[in-house]
Design a protein around this motif. Structure first.
Motif, short mmCIF file in Angstrom:
data_model
loop_
_atom_site.label_atom_id
_atom_site.label_comp_id
_atom_site.label_asym_id
_atom_site.label_seq_id
_atom_site.Cartn_x
_atom_site.Cartn_y
_atom_site.Cartn_z
N GLU A 11 32.00 43.43 87.21
CA GLU A 11 32.23 44.96 87.04
C GLU A 11 31.65 45.66 88.48
N ASN A 12 31.34 44.81 89.36
CA ASN A 12 30.78 45.50 90.57
C ASN A 12 31.82 45.84 91.86
N THR A 13 33.16 45.61 91.58
CA THR A 13 34.25 45.51 92.49
C THR A 13 34.25 44.28 93.38
N TYR A 14 33.39 43.42 93.23
CA TYR A 14 33.60 42.12 93.85
C TYR A 14 34.01 40.92 93.05
N GLY A 15 34.68 41.10 91.96
CA GLY A 15 35.24 39.86 91.20
C GLY A 15 36.18 39.30 91.76
N MET A 16 36.52 38.15 91.49
CA MET A 16 37.86 37.28 92.16
C MET A 16 38.58 36.44 90.96
N LEU A 17 39.78 36.43 91.03
CA LEU A 17 40.43 35.44 90.21
C LEU A 17 41.64 34.85 91.08
N LEU A 18 41.42 33.56 90.86
CA LEU A 18 42.28 32.74 91.86
C LEU A 18 43.19 31.71 90.78
N TYR A 19 44.50 31.91 90.87
CA TYR A 19 45.36 31.24 90.28
C TYR A 19 46.11 30.32 91.10
N SER A 20 46.47 29.01 90.68
CA SER A 20 47.20 28.14 91.69
C SER A 20 48.09 27.41 90.45
N ILE A 45 47.53 32.49 94.16
CA ILE A 45 47.19 33.88 94.14
C ILE A 45 45.61 34.09 94.07
N LEU A 46 45.21 34.91 95.23
CA LEU A 46 43.84 35.46 95.17
C LEU A 46 43.75 37.01 94.91
N MET A 47 43.12 37.41 93.82
CA MET A 47 43.07 38.96 93.44
C MET A 47 41.58 39.13 93.35
N VAL A 48 41.25 40.23 94.17
CA VAL A 48 39.91 40.62 94.32
C VAL A 48 39.95 42.14 93.74
N GLU A 49 38.54 42.57 93.50
CA GLU A 49 38.12 43.88 92.67
C GLU A 49 38.41 43.63 91.30
#
Length: 308
Positions: A119-128, A90-94
């Protein structure tokens, strides 16, 4: 919009005014050109990547990408979506700290993570669910991250995954596309040089038929599963009459496609995208691989070396 202008002009056309004829002709030529650009993404276009003939197996890689819209608070809707489609990655951005706090409930089922909340709308979370071995990169701008990681499939095969969300060329943020194009093409070069199977995914802030995305495909040699299957417009989820394919998943020619879907809205201005790929080296002989000319390579180098 172009078609609406043509229809309006035909209705109110004054044949005694040459300028009306000239404008109608120019709009008609432009409409033909736009159709030429988007035709490969219709069901009548040639598929770049063949459909998988084998059932899902340990070589499949199920991917979900979601631009959540940082101010959106419908995290529970994403939980339900993830529970339903059960992606491997899963890739979640912003995504900022609030989103990380909400989504870290996934850690039990998705024990491998690479997280860079901002906090600049360019954060990323990658779950696997699959083993990761990678890091966060800042390829062009010091506050715009990307992720580069190895993903170990259940079969033991390793795949290189690049996750991107470059800054869009919009007046209120950045009127130029220089930084976006540079980041996209830098990853294209990395993908081309990689000895592993490659997947690139992210909100590229660029339509699938743009010159830069086309150039990305030629330089990287990666395939777009939408070609010959449909637009899968992911933005803007809030306006049915104004939508474009901005969220992308590309893969190297040693994959076949099990499925691709645009999923239901979860409160964001982007629809989530789902792609199920199958590592299958035999597909390479059947896939249509884009090739770069010397002019393409020279242009890519020029864009990469343009000062930002």
């Amino acid at each position: 919009m172009n078609l609406i202008l043509i229809i309006s002009l035909v209705i109110f056309l004054d044949s005694n005014k040459p300028i009306d004829i000239v404008v109608l002709a120019a709009l008609s030529v432009n409409l033909i050109y736009l159709f030429y650009l988007i035709f490969p993404f219709t069901i009548f276009g040639k598929k770049q990547i063949v459909s998988s003939k084998l059932a899902n197996n340990t070589n499949n890689l199920k991917l979900l990408i979601a631009n959540v819209y940082q101010e959106n608070r419908q995290s529970a809707t994403y939980y339900g979506l993830i529970e339903k489609c059960k992606p491997d990655v899963i890739l979640m951005v912003e995504t900022n700290k609030w989103w990380q706090t909400q989504m870290d409930v996934l850690e039990k089922e998705y024990p491998y993570q690479i997280k860079v909340p901002l906090e600049n709308t360019y954060g990323m979370l990658l779950y696997s669910k699959l083993e990761l071995n990678g890091e966060v990169k800042f390829l062009v701008e010091e506050d715009i991250p990307s992720i580069e990681t190895d993903v170990k499939l259940s079969s033991g095969q390793t795949v290189k995954l690049f996750c991107l969300h470059p800054q869009p060329p919009v007046p209120q943020e950045n009127p130029r596309s220089t930084e976006r194009d540079k980041e996209i093409l830098l990853v294209a070069e990395k993908a081309k040089k990689c000895d592993l199977p490659v997947v690139v995914m992210g909100d590229l802030n660029d339509v699938a038929w743009s010159y830069t995305t086309e150039l990305f495909g030629k330089i990287s040699g990666l395939l777009d599963p939408r070609r010959g299957r449909g637009f899968f417009n992911s933005f803007n989820a809030k306006y049915f009459f104004l939508r474009f394919p901005l969220d992308h998943i590309f893969c190297s020619p040693d994959f076949s496609l099990s499925s691709i879907k645009r999923l239901k809205s979860c409160g964001s201005d982007h629809f989530p995208m789902w792609v199920n790929l199958q590592f299958n080296p035999e597909a390479e002989e059947l896939n249509h691989v884009p090739e770069a000319t010397q002019e393409d390579k020279a242009l890519a180098e020029e864009k990469i070396n343009t000062p930002t």
